[in-house]
Design a protein around this motif. Structure first.
Motif, PDB file in Angstrom:
ATOM      1  N   GLY A 108       0.811  -1.212   0.000  1.00  0.00           N
ATOM      2  CA  GLY A 108       0.000   0.000   0.000  1.00  0.00           C
ATOM      3  C   GLY A 108       0.845   1.263   0.000  1.00  0.00           C
ATOM      4  N   ILE A 109       2.154   1.121  -0.136  1.00  0.00           N
ATOM      5  CA  ILE A 109       3.062   2.266  -0.167  1.00  0.00           C
ATOM      6  C   ILE A 109       3.357   2.603  -1.629  1.00  0.00           C
ATOM      7  N   ALA A 110       2.927   3.754  -2.064  1.00  0.00           N
ATOM      8  CA  ALA A 110       3.137   4.256  -3.426  1.00  0.00           C
ATOM      9  C   ALA A 110       2.679   3.264  -4.500  1.00  0.00           C
ATOM     10  N   PRO A 111       1.421   2.821  -4.450  1.00  0.00           N
ATOM     11  CA  PRO A 111       0.952   1.848  -5.438  1.00  0.00           C
ATOM     12  C   PRO A 111       0.987   2.361  -6.876  1.00  0.00           C
ATOM     13  N   VAL A 112       1.152   3.660  -7.052  1.00  0.00           N
ATOM     14  CA  VAL A 112       1.273   4.223  -8.397  1.00  0.00           C
ATOM     15  C   VAL A 112       2.527   3.685  -9.097  1.00  0.00           C
ATOM     16  N   LEU A 113       3.465   3.149  -8.330  1.00  0.00           N
ATOM     17  CA  LEU A 113       4.680   2.612  -8.935  1.00  0.00           C
ATOM     18  C   LEU A 113       4.430   1.344  -9.747  1.00  0.00           C
ATOM     19  N   VAL A 114       3.337   0.645  -9.487  1.00  0.00           N
ATOM     20  CA  VAL A 114       3.038  -0.577 -10.248  1.00  0.00           C
ATOM     21  C   VAL A 114       2.808  -0.254 -11.728  1.00  0.00           C
ATOM     22  N   PRO A 115       1.892   0.663 -12.078  1.00  0.00           N
ATOM     23  CA  PRO A 115       1.741   0.958 -13.506  1.00  0.00           C
ATOM     24  C   PRO A 115       2.966   1.644 -14.102  1.00  0.00           C
ATOM     25  N   VAL A 116       3.690   2.404 -13.307  1.00  0.00           N
ATOM     26  CA  VAL A 116       4.926   3.022 -13.807  1.00  0.00           C
ATOM     27  C   VAL A 116       5.931   1.933 -14.164  1.00  0.00           C
ATOM     28  N   THR A 117       6.061   0.942 -13.288  1.00  0.00           N
ATOM     29  CA  THR A 117       6.969  -0.171 -13.555  1.00  0.00           C
ATOM     30  C   THR A 117       6.507  -0.962 -14.773  1.00  0.00           C
ATOM     31  N   ALA A 118       5.214  -1.186 -14.899  1.00  0.00           N
ATOM     32  CA  ALA A 118       4.683  -1.910 -16.060  1.00  0.00           C
ATOM     33  C   ALA A 118       4.978  -1.139 -17.352  1.00  0.00           C
ATOM     34  N   ALA A 119       4.851   0.178 -17.307  1.00  0.00           N
ATOM     35  CA  ALA A 119       5.164   0.995 -18.484  1.00  0.00           C
ATOM     36  C   ALA A 119       6.646   0.880 -18.843  1.00  0.00           C
ATOM     37  N   CYS A 120       7.496   0.886 -17.841  1.00  0.00           N
ATOM     38  CA  CYS A 120       8.936   0.719 -18.085  1.00  0.00           C
ATOM     39  C   CYS A 120       9.227  -0.652 -18.672  1.00  0.00           C
ATOM     40  N   TRP A 121       8.488  -1.673 -18.209  1.00  0.00           N
ATOM     41  CA  TRP A 121       8.673  -3.024 -18.742  1.00  0.00           C
ATOM     42  C   TRP A 121       8.275  -3.070 -20.218  1.00  0.00           C
ATOM     43  N   VAL A 122       7.212  -2.353 -20.586  1.00  0.00           N
ATOM     44  CA  VAL A 122       6.813  -2.270 -21.999  1.00  0.00           C
ATOM     45  C   VAL A 122       7.973  -1.727 -22.828  1.00  0.00           C
ATOM     46  N   LEU A 123       8.595  -0.660 -22.357  1.00  0.00           N
ATOM     47  CA  LEU A 123       9.740  -0.080 -23.088  1.00  0.00           C
ATOM     48  C   LEU A 123      10.908  -1.054 -23.162  1.00  0.00           C
ATOM     49  N   LEU A 124      11.165  -1.753 -22.081  1.00  0.00           N
ATOM     50  CA  LEU A 124      12.239  -2.750 -22.063  1.00  0.00           C
ATOM     51  C   LEU A 124      11.970  -3.843 -23.088  1.00  0.00           C
ATOM     52  N   MET A 125      10.728  -4.265 -23.196  1.00  0.00           N
ATOM     53  CA  MET A 125      10.380  -5.318 -24.146  1.00  0.00           C
ATOM     54  C   MET A 125      10.489  -4.836 -25.591  1.00  0.00           C
ATOM     55  N   VAL A 126      10.213  -3.571 -25.832  1.00  0.00           N
ATOM     56  CA  VAL A 126      10.410  -3.027 -27.181  1.00  0.00           C
ATOM     57  C   VAL A 126      11.890  -3.135 -27.543  1.00  0.00           C
TER      58      VAL A 126
END
Length: 121
Positions: free
Chosen positions: A69-87
């Motif tokens: 429950g600490i900074a849950p906004v980091l989950v979609p941020v991390t997912a977005a970074c993973w998208v870039l990594l996969m590209v």
């Protein structure tokens, strides 16, 4: 929907954890000798280790913020970074003619996009 997001997030975090451990702790020469690791022969050991550490951080960033429950906004941020990594991974494997690995990267990208969309909504 929350259960599906947790399953997708857990699967993605497991992929990131395994990849991160491998790239961080297995010598580059050994990575270059296995299927899918040939790209490491053309880059520095430091670059491979940096990617490994980023993948370890991604594994934590996908799970821990929402779980604690600490900074849950980091989950979609991390997912977005993973998208870039996969590209980047798709481009790298595509240039090497590794179409099977490109398809795998597409699957990981779609999983990350699902997590991103689900956790932003």
């Amino acid at each position: 929907m929350d259960i599906a997001l947790w399953i997708a997030t857990g699967a993605l975090a497991l992929v990131a954890l395994v990849g991160g451990i491998t790239k961080t702790f297995v010598p580059r020469e050994k990575l270059a000798a296995v299927h899918g690791g040939g790209w490491t022969a053309g880059v520095s050991a430091g670059f491979v280790k940096t990617l490994g550490v980023l993948e370890l951080l991604a594994a934590a960033g996908l799970i821990l913020p929402r779980l604690t429950g600490i900074a849950p906004v980091l989950v979609p941020v991390t997912a977005a970074c993973w998208v870039l990594l996969m590209v980047g991974a798709m481009v790298t494997h595509g240039r090497r003619g590794e179409t099977g690995l490109v398809a795998l990267n597409v699957a990981y990208l779609l999983l990350a996009a699902f997590v991103l969309a689900g956790r932003v909504a």
